[in-house]
Design a protein around this motif. Structure first.
Motif, PDB file in Angstrom:
ATOM      1  N   LEU A   1      -3.763  -7.191 -34.984  1.00 14.58           N
ATOM      2  CA  LEU A   1      -4.640  -6.839 -33.909  1.00 14.58           C
ATOM      3  C   LEU A   1      -5.420  -5.530 -34.153  1.00 14.58           C
ATOM      4  O   LEU A   1      -5.103  -4.456 -34.532  1.00 14.58           O
ATOM      5  CB  LEU A   1      -4.033  -6.708 -32.481  1.00 14.58           C
ATOM      6  N   LYS A   2      -6.950  -5.764 -34.025  1.00 13.40           N
ATOM      7  CA  LYS A   2      -7.839  -4.573 -33.934  1.00 13.40           C
ATOM      8  C   LYS A   2      -7.918  -4.087 -32.548  1.00 13.40           C
ATOM      9  O   LYS A   2      -8.539  -4.785 -31.730  1.00 13.40           O
ATOM     10  CB  LYS A   2      -9.147  -5.131 -34.451  1.00 13.40           C
ATOM     11  N   LEU A   3      -7.460  -2.781 -32.236  1.00 14.17           N
ATOM     12  CA  LEU A   3      -7.295  -2.473 -31.004  1.00 14.17           C
ATOM     13  C   LEU A   3      -7.824  -1.126 -31.042  1.00 14.17           C
ATOM     14  O   LEU A   3      -7.824  -0.012 -31.882  1.00 14.17           O
ATOM     15  CB  LEU A   3      -5.990  -2.194 -30.664  1.00 14.17           C
TER      16      LEU A   3
ATOM     17  N   PRO B   1       2.326  11.039 -23.892  1.00 15.03           N
ATOM     18  CA  PRO B   1       1.984   9.612 -24.373  1.00 15.03           C
ATOM     19  C   PRO B   1       2.531   8.386 -23.781  1.00 15.03           C
ATOM     20  O   PRO B   1       2.279   7.343 -24.466  1.00 15.03           O
ATOM     21  CB  PRO B   1       2.669   9.804 -25.796  1.00 15.03           C
ATOM     22  N   GLY B   2       2.930   8.456 -22.598  1.00 13.18           N
ATOM     23  CA  GLY B   2       3.601   7.382 -21.829  1.00 13.18           C
ATOM     24  C   GLY B   2       2.884   6.197 -21.921  1.00 13.18           C
ATOM     25  O   GLY B   2       3.033   4.929 -22.115  1.00 13.18           O
ATOM     26  N   LEU B   3       1.380   6.291 -21.562  1.00 12.66           N
ATOM     27  CA  LEU B   3       0.569   5.197 -21.490  1.00 12.66           C
ATOM     28  C   LEU B   3       0.278   4.758 -22.785  1.00 12.66           C
ATOM     29  O   LEU B   3       0.096   3.376 -22.667  1.00 12.66           O
ATOM     30  CB  LEU B   3      -0.967   5.568 -20.766  1.00 12.66           C
ATOM     31  N   PHE B   4       0.167   5.349 -23.622  1.00 10.36           N
ATOM     32  CA  PHE B   4       0.059   4.834 -25.106  1.00 10.36           C
ATOM     33  C   PHE B   4       1.286   4.131 -25.627  1.00 10.36           C
ATOM     34  O   PHE B   4       1.007   2.874 -26.089  1.00 10.36           O
ATOM     35  CB  PHE B   4      -0.400   5.648 -26.112  1.00 10.36           C
ATOM     36  N   GLU B   5       2.349   4.438 -25.188  1.00  4.67           N
ATOM     37  CA  GLU B   5       3.429   3.885 -25.496  1.00  4.67           C
ATOM     38  C   GLU B   5       3.627   2.382 -24.804  1.00  4.67           C
ATOM     39  O   GLU B   5       4.014   1.536 -25.502  1.00  4.67           O
ATOM     40  CB  GLU B   5       4.814   4.822 -25.210  1.00  4.67           C
TER      41      GLU B   5
ATOM     42  N   GLU C   1       3.787  -1.185 -26.525  1.00  6.76           N
ATOM     43  CA  GLU C   1       4.714  -2.227 -26.188  1.00  6.76           C
ATOM     44  C   GLU C   1       4.115  -3.457 -25.754  1.00  6.76           C
ATOM     45  O   GLU C   1       4.848  -4.503 -25.899  1.00  6.76           O
ATOM     46  CB  GLU C   1       5.681  -1.703 -25.135  1.00  6.76           C
ATOM     47  N   ARG C   2       3.268  -3.437 -24.803  1.00  4.07           N
ATOM     48  CA  ARG C   2       2.682  -4.508 -24.436  1.00  4.07           C
ATOM     49  C   ARG C   2       1.949  -5.362 -25.395  1.00  4.07           C
ATOM     50  O   ARG C   2       2.049  -6.848 -25.430  1.00  4.07           O
ATOM     51  CB  ARG C   2       1.358  -4.068 -23.316  1.00  4.07           C
ATOM     52  N   TYR C   3       1.390  -4.945 -26.399  1.00  4.09           N
ATOM     53  CA  TYR C   3       0.679  -5.640 -27.505  1.00  4.09           C
ATOM     54  C   TYR C   3       1.384  -5.760 -28.650  1.00  4.09           C
ATOM     55  O   TYR C   3       0.964  -6.402 -29.651  1.00  4.09           O
ATOM     56  CB  TYR C   3      -0.751  -5.133 -27.676  1.00  4.09           C
ATOM     57  N   GLY C   4       2.550  -5.247 -28.591  1.00  2.54           N
ATOM     58  CA  GLY C   4       3.316  -5.357 -29.959  1.00  2.54           C
ATOM     59  C   GLY C   4       2.746  -4.758 -31.132  1.00  2.54           C
ATOM     60  O   GLY C   4       2.828  -5.270 -32.397  1.00  2.54           O
ATOM     61  N   VAL C   5       2.306  -3.749 -30.851  1.00  2.00           N
ATOM     62  CA  VAL C   5       1.600  -3.084 -32.191  1.00  2.00           C
ATOM     63  C   VAL C   5       1.982  -1.648 -32.410  1.00  2.00           C
ATOM     64  O   VAL C   5       2.342  -0.969 -31.643  1.00  2.00           O
ATOM     65  CB  VAL C   5      -0.105  -3.232 -32.131  1.00  2.00           C
ATOM     66  N   ASP C   6       1.861  -1.334 -33.864  1.00  2.00           N
ATOM     67  CA  ASP C   6       2.238   0.032 -34.200  1.00  2.00           C
ATOM     68  C   ASP C   6       0.948   0.975 -34.021  1.00  2.00           C
ATOM     69  O   ASP C   6      -0.220   0.367 -34.552  1.00  2.00           O
ATOM     70  CB  ASP C   6       2.682   0.000 -35.692  1.00  2.00           C
ATOM     71  N   LEU C   7       1.000   2.066 -32.990  1.00  2.00           N
ATOM     72  CA  LEU C   7      -0.173   2.649 -32.710  1.00  2.00           C
ATOM     73  C   LEU C   7      -0.864   3.431 -33.776  1.00  2.00           C
ATOM     74  O   LEU C   7      -1.858   4.309 -33.759  1.00  2.00           O
ATOM     75  CB  LEU C   7       0.236   3.350 -31.478  1.00  2.00           C
ATOM     76  N   ARG C   8       0.157   3.699 -34.979  1.00  2.00           N
ATOM     77  CA  ARG C   8      -0.275   4.575 -36.046  1.00  2.00           C
ATOM     78  C   ARG C   8      -1.889   4.293 -36.526  1.00  2.00           C
ATOM     79  O   ARG C   8      -1.937   2.971 -37.089  1.00  2.00           O
ATOM     80  CB  ARG C   8       0.462   4.566 -37.252  1.00  2.00           C
ATOM     81  N   GLY C   9      -2.757   4.952 -36.524  1.00  2.00           N
ATOM     82  CA  GLY C   9      -4.114   4.728 -36.945  1.00  2.00           C
ATOM     83  C   GLY C   9      -4.785   4.062 -36.044  1.00  2.00           C
ATOM     84  O   GLY C   9      -6.048   3.778 -36.321  1.00  2.00           O
TER      85      GLY C   9
END
Length: 211
Positions: free
Chosen positions: A4-6, A107-111, A115-123
């Motif tokens: 997913l491109k987020l 960072p709670g909103l980002f976490e 979780e919602r999108y099932g993605v690793d937020l690194r990068g």
């Protein structure tokens, strides 16, 4: 499966004009020039856009959920007219003294988004107009982008340098449209390199590079 491109965006000062007395109604919610078109540019290039925003006006009793929903309804209608959309808005409703985990710079909103999108937020690119936006994004592992609107409109070079020293590696852009163009063109260039071809650069808003 294609990842997913987020892209994660701040709201006040990044998408819409901010106010010292808070944006409290749909009438007070006004998009910044080119911001909605910038989101559409990302969408058309295959990016999903979500918003992460502190809305302490709720906790302070300055407006209610009906007013917040009306603001976002206005935003979504404007985006539709521009050919864009945001997938979701994640917001912190708490006042500063409530000691929540979701109010940026935490960072709670980002976490929650990860979780919602099932993605690793690194990068994952995250775009905002304040130091706390950058701090929350960096703690969550995101790639940080600062726009010189909202909080950073008219700031001195010394103030900007201090922010970049606090969150090194941050890309700096004039506004959301410029940030969106940077992200789209960078991905296009990376694809061209992978193919061993050279794509001609599109004309469009430029960007300022952090040093």
């Amino acid at each position: 499966m294609t990842p997913l491109k987020l892209v994660i965006l701040d709201r006040d000062g990044t998408i819409n004009a901010d106010r010292d007395d808070y944006v409290k109604s749909a009438d007070e919610w006004e998009p910044l020039p080119g911001a909605l078109e910038g989101i559409a540019r990302l969408n058309h290039a295959g990016w999903h856009v979500v918003v992460a925003t502190n809305q302490s006006g709720l906790g302070r009793g300055l407006f209610d959920m009906a007013a917040l929903n009306a603001m976002h309804d206005k935003m979504n209608k404007g985006l539709a007219q521009a050919g864009g959309r945001v997938d979701a808005v994640f917001f912190c409703p708490h006042a500063p003294d409530e000691q929540c985990a979701c109010r940026k710079p935490l960072p709670g909103l980002f976490e929650q988004i990860g979780e919602r999108y099932g993605v690793d937020l690194r990068g994952v690119p995250a775009i905002g107009d304040s130091l706390r936006d950058l701090q929350a994004a960096r703690t969550a592992g995101c790639e940080t982008h600062l726009v010189l609107t909202g909080n950073y409109a008219g700031q001195s070079e010394a103030q900007l340098a201090a922010t970049l020293q606090s969150v090194p590696g941050t890309e700096v852009h004039a506004d959301l449209a410029s940030a969106a163009e940077f992200i789209v063109q960078r991905e296009r260039h990376a694809r061209a390199v992978a193919r061993g071809t050279v794509d001609p650069p599109d004309s469009g808003p430029g960007e300022l590079k952090a040093t």
